[in-house]
Design an enzyme around this catalytic site. Structure first.
Site, PDB file in Angstrom:
ATOM      1  CB  SER A 244      -0.895   0.008   1.237  1.00  0.00           C
ATOM      2  OG  SER A 244      -0.093   0.183   2.389  1.00  0.00           O
ATOM      3  CB  THR A 245       0.093   4.706  -1.119  1.00  0.00           C
ATOM      4  OG1 THR A 245      -0.088   4.303  -2.486  1.00  0.00           O
ATOM      5  CG2 THR A 245       0.738   6.073  -1.089  1.00  0.00           C
ATOM      6  N   GLY A 248       4.341   2.158   1.914  1.00  0.00           N
ATOM      7  CA  GLY A 248       5.479   2.617   1.108  1.00  0.00           C
ATOM      8  C   GLY A 248       6.025   3.950   1.570  1.00  0.00           C
ATOM      9  CD  GLU A 265       7.150  -1.595  -8.539  1.00  0.00           C
ATOM     10  OE1 GLU A 265       6.091  -1.079  -8.981  1.00  0.00           O
ATOM     11  OE2 GLU A 265       8.212  -1.594  -9.154  1.00  0.00           O
ATOM     12  CB  CYS A 299      -0.663  -3.103  -7.578  1.00  0.00           C
ATOM     13  SG  CYS A 299       0.610  -3.943  -8.465  1.00  0.00           S
ATOM     14  CB  THR A 300      -1.883  -3.971 -12.845  1.00  0.00           C
ATOM     15  OG1 THR A 300      -2.010  -5.374 -12.581  1.00  0.00           O
ATOM     16  CG2 THR A 300      -0.428  -3.563 -12.784  1.00  0.00           C
ATOM     17  CD  GLU A 399      -4.443   0.006  -4.647  1.00  0.00           C
ATOM     18  OE1 GLU A 399      -3.841   0.262  -3.587  1.00  0.00           O
ATOM     19  OE2 GLU A 399      -3.922  -0.605  -5.594  1.00  0.00           O
ATOM     20  N   GLY A 462      -1.601  -7.603 -15.995  1.00  0.00           N
ATOM     21  CA  GLY A 462      -0.957  -8.692 -16.729  1.00  0.00           C
ATOM     22  C   GLY A 462       0.245  -8.252 -17.535  1.00  0.00           C
ATOM     23  CB  ALA A 463       2.839  -5.682 -16.907  1.00  0.00           C
TER      24      ALA A 463
HETATM   25  C1  UN1 Z   1       0.982  -6.594  -8.401  1.00  0.00           C
HETATM   26  O1  UN1 Z   1      -0.240  -6.635  -8.422  1.00  0.00           O
HETATM   27  O2  UN1 Z   1       1.594  -6.380  -7.331  1.00  0.00           O
HETATM   28  O3  UN1 Z   1       0.883  -6.594 -14.338  1.00  0.00           O
HETATM   29  C2  UN1 Z   1       1.835  -6.844  -9.557  1.00  0.00           C
HETATM   30  C3  UN1 Z   1       0.417  -7.458 -13.602  1.00  0.00           C
HETATM   31  C4  UN1 Z   1       1.366  -8.409 -12.960  1.00  0.00           C
HETATM   32  C5  UN1 Z   1       1.987  -7.779 -11.773  1.00  0.00           C
HETATM   33  C6  UN1 Z   1       1.067  -7.270 -10.764  1.00  0.00           C
HETATM   34  N1  UN1 Z   1       2.392  -8.784 -13.895  1.00  0.00           N
HETATM   35  O4  UN1 Z   1      -0.776  -7.556 -13.380  1.00  0.00           O
END
Ligand code: UN1
Length: 513
Positions: A244-245, A248, A265, A299-300, A399, A462-463
């Protein structure tokens, strides 16, 4: 039916109810504090783990320091060879580890396996990198002089990871750190320690066979207190923290005070923009995966959908056809797409956000319920929600780590949508669906998305590991995983070498005596 004993024994963890200690030695130590881990899928006890004491912390750090002295002398490609073998082991254990991730964290098996695949991929990436830790060479302004730069190992990398990617985040950090000649002290989320124990178990043989000094890969199971210790500890030059922010900011502040490095992150508030030129077939697929995948706990994850008013009704209608039919349930069961939230606190936060957004004027279109019945006895299964909302609502600006999707209308040209997209404190991931070059390029331009990740005709989550992963503003600014993220794990040195017999000074300074 999931048999946890089976999964654990496949992973080489013999006792289903062990009292595990810190990363150096398993079990055995009698720490005062223990924590029992229950699966969010069915509420059953998975294991009891010992929480690290101050003495454990000291032991781990001093062992890691000792290991660094040797590890940093290994040629990087040799370290890469160890990482290659770790990648092989992960391939071997993909199935049981993926299952354990799914069982301990609650994401569906497909995503559990995908998470292990990310670990395998980063191993491959790191192996290649181990022969490519390049620096620049520069031309000196002085005759018979040469300049170049080198990257050297940094020391202990503290990794604080979150429950939602209980193992992959460790590997993104640890595999890069390892080839860079660093040693890692990993504090996994106290909600998901067993997957961490499993990773340590999986790599043990490789470490032994290659005579890697003890203390290159450590885990320390503890709570926020241990994280705070690492943040304050000068023996830990880099702290990489995911979460979490709020967390962080604390870590960043403490590390900053001692002028250490932090790689943060943190939270995201990720949006997808749908312009009148969006391919809605593709877009809906991306939105649904982004918003309900991992039960909204990436987080995405997609949290905001910014829709042009000309297609708003159609998008809403299409989503409302999909949402009520989403298969929710045991994430290890075939065909399930939405598993549980991590715990009851997360359920409470989900309900609280929905209540607050409605008080602000939001219109709950679907979902927002906690499922009941034998199959859902944990109280952590919820129906993903869609809410029509205004961008300015406090709740929309935050968030909430749960499957809530806010529909926001925009009108006029794409710049209006980009302003809305950028108008939050977080800056992790963003995307646009459009086949119009003018729109997509505006989105990617200097005045476009302000996020670390900006995608076209792809969702927010899903990066791939090959890119540098991270974001701006409240997301913390760190980059890990692919591209040149490795540089942050090393110390940089500029070298100037004189191979002549005179000593000319730079800037043409005369200093004769
Ligand atoms: C996360 O949620 O901490 O891009 C990372 C994505 C993943 C990474 C998520 N490759 O959703």
């Amino acid at each position: 039916k999931t048999d946890i004993t089976d999964i654990l024994s496949q992973l080489g963890i013999k006792d289903a109810n062990p009292a595990y200690s810190t990363g150096l030695t398993w079990g055995g130590e009698n720490n005062a504090e223990t924590r029992t881990i229950h699966s969010p899928t069915n509420g059953k006890r998975i294991a009891t783990v010992n929480m690290a004491s101050e003495a454990d912390y000291e032991q781990v750090i001093t062992t890691a320091q000792q290991a660094f002295l040797e590890w940093r002398t290994w040629p990087s490609p040799k370290r890469g060879e160890v990482v290659r073998q770790i990648g092989q082991k992960l391939r071997e254990y993909k199935e049981p580890l993926g299952k354990l991730v799914s069982y301990e964290m609650g994401k569906i098996l497909q995503e559990g396996l995908g998470e292990v695949q990310e670990m395998i991929d980063i191993c491959d990436f790191a192996v290649g990198l181990s022969r490519q830790l390049h620096g620049y060479t520069m031309h000196s302004e002085r005759p018979t002089h040469r300049m170049y730069e080198q990257y050297h190992p940094l020391g202990i990398v503290g990794v604080i990871s979150a429950f939602n990617f209980p193992v992959a985040v460790w590997s993104w950090n640890a595999m890069l750190a390892a080839i860079c000649g660093d040693v890692v002290v990993w504090k996994p989320s106290e909600k998901t320690p067993l997957t961490a124990v499993a990773c340590q178990q999986i790599i043990q043989d490789v470490l032994q066979e290659n005579q890697v000094p003890e203390g290159v890969f450590n885990i320390i199971i503890g709570d926020a207190e241990i994280g705070s210790k690492m943040a304050h500890d000068e023996r830990v030059p880099l702290v990489s923290a995911t979460g979490s922010t709020r967390m962080g900011k604390k870590v960043g502040e403490a590390v900053g005070r001692r002028l250490g490095r932090s790689l943060l992150e943190l939270g995201g508030n990720n949006a997808i923009i749908l312009t009148p030129n969006a391919d809605l077939e593709m877009a809906i697929r991306a939105v649904v995966f982004g918003a309900v995948g991992t039960c909204g706990q990436r987080c995405t994850s997609t949290r905001r959908l910014i829709i042009h008013d000309s297609i708003y009704d159609e998008v809403k209608e299409r989503l409302l056809k999909v949402y009520p039919n989403l298969p929710i349930g045991d994430p290890l069961k075939d065909g399930i797409l939405v598993g549980p939230l991590i715990d009851k606190d997360a359920t409470a936060a989900f309900l609280d956000a929905l209540e607050r957004v409605q008080q602000e004027g939001g219109n709950l279109l679907t979902g927002g319920e906690v499922l009941e019945g034998e199959e859902y006895a944990t109280g952590t299964y919820v129906t993903p929600a869609i809410v029509e909302a205004e961008h300015s609502y406090h709740t929309v600006q935050e968030e909430t780590f749960a499957p809530i999707l806010y529909l926001i209308k925009y009108s006029g040209d794409v710049n209006n949508a980009i302003d809305i997209q950028n108008g939050v404190r977080q800056g992790l991931s963003s995307s646009i669906f459009s086949s119009n070059l003018l729109e997509t390029e505006a989105f990617l331009s200097h005045w476009g998305s302000d996020c670390g990740i900006a995608n076209v005709n792809i969702g927010t989550s899903g990066a791939e590991i090959g890119g540098a992963f991270g974001g701006e503003k409240d997301t913390g600014g760190g980059r890990e995983s692919g591209s040149d993220a490795w540089r942050f794990y090393m110390r940089r040195q500029t070298n100037t070498i004189n191979f002549g017999r005179e000593l000319p000074l730079a800037q043409g300074i005369k200093f004769d005596f």
